[in-house]
Design an enzyme around this catalytic site. Structure first.
Site, mmCIF file in Angstrom:
data_model
loop_
_atom_site.group_PDB
_atom_site.id
_atom_site.type_symbol
_atom_site.label_atom_id
_atom_site.label_comp_id
_atom_site.label_asym_id
_atom_site.label_seq_id
_atom_site.Cartn_x
_atom_site.Cartn_y
_atom_site.Cartn_z
ATOM 1 N N THR A 1 0.817 -1.221 0.000
ATOM 2 C CA THR A 1 0.000 0.000 0.000
ATOM 3 C C THR A 1 0.854 1.276 0.000
ATOM 4 O O THR A 1 1.811 1.389 0.735
ATOM 5 C CB THR A 1 -0.921 -0.015 1.253
ATOM 6 O OG1 THR A 1 -1.727 -1.195 1.195
ATOM 7 C CG2 THR A 1 -1.824 1.211 1.305
ATOM 8 N N HIS B 1 10.300 4.925 -2.961
ATOM 9 C CA HIS B 1 9.614 4.374 -4.131
ATOM 10 C C HIS B 1 9.422 5.450 -5.201
ATOM 11 O O HIS B 1 9.014 6.556 -4.902
ATOM 12 C CB HIS B 1 8.256 3.844 -3.658
ATOM 13 C CG HIS B 1 7.425 3.259 -4.745
ATOM 14 N ND1 HIS B 1 7.948 2.581 -5.824
ATOM 15 C CD2 HIS B 1 6.079 3.237 -4.924
ATOM 16 C CE1 HIS B 1 6.960 2.172 -6.600
ATOM 17 N NE2 HIS B 1 5.823 2.561 -6.077
HETATM 18 O O1 TXD Z 1 5.157 -0.434 -5.640
HETATM 19 C C1 TXD Z 1 4.192 -0.346 -4.935
HETATM 20 N N1 TXD Z 1 4.322 -0.472 -3.620
HETATM 21 C C2 TXD Z 1 2.853 -0.103 -5.504
HETATM 22 C C3 TXD Z 1 1.787 0.268 -4.606
HETATM 23 C C4 TXD Z 1 2.586 -0.261 -6.885
HETATM 24 C C5 TXD Z 1 1.306 -0.117 -7.361
HETATM 25 C C6 TXD Z 1 0.169 0.206 -6.511
HETATM 26 N N2 TXD Z 1 0.505 0.451 -5.160
HETATM 27 C C7 TXD Z 1 -0.536 0.645 -4.144
HETATM 28 O O2 TXD Z 1 -1.133 -0.611 -3.833
HETATM 29 C C8 TXD Z 1 -1.715 1.485 -4.531
HETATM 30 O O3 TXD Z 1 -1.405 2.855 -4.487
HETATM 31 C C9 TXD Z 1 -2.707 1.072 -3.468
HETATM 32 O O4 TXD Z 1 -2.443 1.773 -2.253
HETATM 33 C C10 TXD Z 1 -2.416 -0.412 -3.259
HETATM 34 C C11 TXD Z 1 -3.450 -1.364 -3.847
HETATM 35 O O5 TXD Z 1 -3.579 -1.153 -5.214
HETATM 36 P P1 TXD Z 1 -4.766 -1.863 -6.040
HETATM 37 O O6 TXD Z 1 -4.610 -1.452 -7.453
HETATM 38 O O7 TXD Z 1 -4.859 -3.304 -5.712
HETATM 39 O O8 TXD Z 1 -6.019 -1.095 -5.419
HETATM 40 P P2 TXD Z 1 -7.561 -1.560 -5.389
HETATM 41 O O9 TXD Z 1 -7.902 -2.355 -6.599
HETATM 42 O O10 TXD Z 1 -8.352 -0.345 -5.090
HETATM 43 O O11 TXD Z 1 -7.623 -2.554 -4.149
HETATM 44 C C12 TXD Z 1 -7.546 -2.098 -2.839
HETATM 45 C C13 TXD Z 1 -8.511 -2.951 -2.056
HETATM 46 C C14 TXD Z 1 -9.983 -2.724 -2.431
HETATM 47 O O12 TXD Z 1 -10.556 -3.956 -2.825
HETATM 48 C C15 TXD Z 1 -10.607 -2.187 -1.140
HETATM 49 O O13 TXD Z 1 -11.941 -2.629 -0.939
HETATM 50 C C16 TXD Z 1 -9.675 -2.765 -0.101
HETATM 51 O O14 TXD Z 1 -8.371 -2.628 -0.672
HETATM 52 N N3 TXD Z 1 -9.706 -2.101 1.186
HETATM 53 C C17 TXD Z 1 -9.531 -2.773 2.331
HETATM 54 N N4 TXD Z 1 -9.291 -4.072 2.570
HETATM 55 C C18 TXD Z 1 -9.170 -4.457 3.853
HETATM 56 N N5 TXD Z 1 -9.266 -3.605 4.894
HETATM 57 C C19 TXD Z 1 -9.496 -2.291 4.698
HETATM 58 N N6 TXD Z 1 -9.576 -1.451 5.732
HETATM 59 C C20 TXD Z 1 -9.644 -1.830 3.370
HETATM 60 N N7 TXD Z 1 -9.883 -0.610 2.810
HETATM 61 C C21 TXD Z 1 -9.925 -0.800 1.479
#
Ligand code: TXD
Length: 319
Positions: free
Chosen positions: A120, A176
């Site tokens: 994240t 990053h």
């Molecule tokens: O290099 C890196 N570290 C990264 C980081 C490269 C690309 C993307 N990066 C980050 O990963 C991006 O900025 C996001 O913060 C995360 C996740 O990316 P993703 O594309 O998978 O985002 P989504 O599709 O929105 O998925 C996030 C999910 C979504 O299904 C929400 O419902 C859920 O997170 N979500 C939660 N799950 C559990 N608990 C809580 N509290 C919660 N809040 C939201």
């Protein structure tokens, strides 16, 4: 021997891809967790239905209660909100800090022996919040960013040199993306450092500088194209490489956000550095000597990460 268990917290774009890759590589049984009920269950069932075709055996489950991650050997965290066009990674701090605190509490209760990989954003700050919230030892909590940044760098270099991606290695440090610090003299094609390749006429310094800038902007390039989210295939592959090194005790040397305790002159901060990942988690932090120019670039990156961490701490104190 029982199969390993991999828990994926966040069943969005990266979470779903992680589940598929973990299945294809037979890393173990897989549990998807998300606050949106139905999505983790649906993705788990969909991937399970692919398993007879692909020929892998794994139990796939989805859930919206933290008890679903109980006993996980590896936890990969993608929960939170991703970037939209025009947003920087840092714009995500407010929401994602609260999410990391909730996720950390869940890990503390149900998976205290796991190896935890945070994805994240803003990564370098969020991995620190997650570590504090879950209370695990720093060597069991790492952030994924460097493997992705170096994969992008390797891909662009392989394209430029018209050689296999397999023969290109890249050495990156620091935060990053924007503040990533590539070390050209440790990045190679089959062992030949980039500065030598410039001397050999394989490319020019100018072209190399362009490739480095494209790598730094790699995340934004994808966000600009997708418009509704950020990169997910390469980020998922990168985190799986880290999980695999831990589960199979491969001791791969991978650039990760690791908790520094004096290395590189930094104490008490997560920063991207090359580490050895084995069965004990982060088994070694690789510390190289810098030239004056490299040190200046690294210090700038550390300052950027410190700024993010301060902003996060203020938010936590005000909450
Ligand atoms: O290099 C890196 N570290 C990264 C980081 C490269 C690309 C993307 N990066 C980050 O990963 C991006 O900025 C996001 O913060 C995360 C996740 O990316 P993703 O594309 O998978 O985002 P989504 O599709 O929105 O998925 C996030 C999910 C979504 O299904 C929400 O419902 C859920 O997170 N979500 C939660 N799950 C559990 N608990 C809580 N509290 C919660 N809040 C939201």
């Amino acid at each position: 021997m029982a199969r390993n268990k991999i828990a994926l917290i966040g069943a969005g774009q990266i979470g779903g891809t992680l589940a598929l890759l973990a299945g294809l590589k037979e890393l173990g049984d897989i549990t998807l967790f998300d606050v949106v009920d139905g999505v983790p269950q649906g993705k788990a069932l969909d991937i399970a239905e692919a398993s007879p075709v692909e020929g892998f055996d794994a139990v796939l489950k989805g859930g919206s209660d933290y008890s679903a991650i109980a006993g996980a050997d590896v936890v990969i965290v993608t929960a939170g909100v991703p970037r939209k066009p025009g947003m920087s990674r840092d714009d995500l701090i407010g929401t994602n800090t609260k999410v990391m605190q909730a996720v950390g509490a869940g890990i503390k209760q149900y998976a205290p022996d796991a190896f935890v990989i945070c994805i994240t954003n803003p990564l370098d700050a969020m991995v620190g919040v997650l570590r504090e919230a879950c209370g695990l030892k720093p060597e069991k909590v790492v952030g994924m960013a460097g493997v992705l940044d170096s994969a992008r760098f390797r891909y662009f270099l392989a394209e430029e040199f018209k050689v296999s991606v397999e023969d290109v290695t890249a050495f990156v440090l620091g935060g990053h993306g924007d503040s990533m610090v590539p070390l050209a003299r440790y990045s190679t094609v089959a062992g030949i450092p980039l500065p030598d390749l410039v001397k050999m006429g394989w490319t020019t310094q100018e072209k190399l500088d362009q490739i480095i800038q494209r790598t730094r902007d790699g995340g934004a390039e994808i966000v600009g194209l997708l418009k509704t989210g950020s990169a997910f295939y390469a980020p998922a592959s990168s985190a799986i490489a880290m999980a695999e090194s831990y589960l199979r005790d491969k001791r791969r040397v991978l650039p990760c956000a690791a908790y520094l305790t004096g290395q590189y002159g930094v104490t008490g901060l997560y920063i991207g550095v090359p580490v050895v990942i084995g069965a004990n988690g982060v088994e070694r932090i690789v510390e190289v000597q810098f030239t004056a120019e490299e040190k200046a670039a690294f210090d700038t990156s550390v300052a950027a990460v410190k700024g993010l961490v301060e902003a996060t701490k203020k938010l936590i104190a005000a909450a």
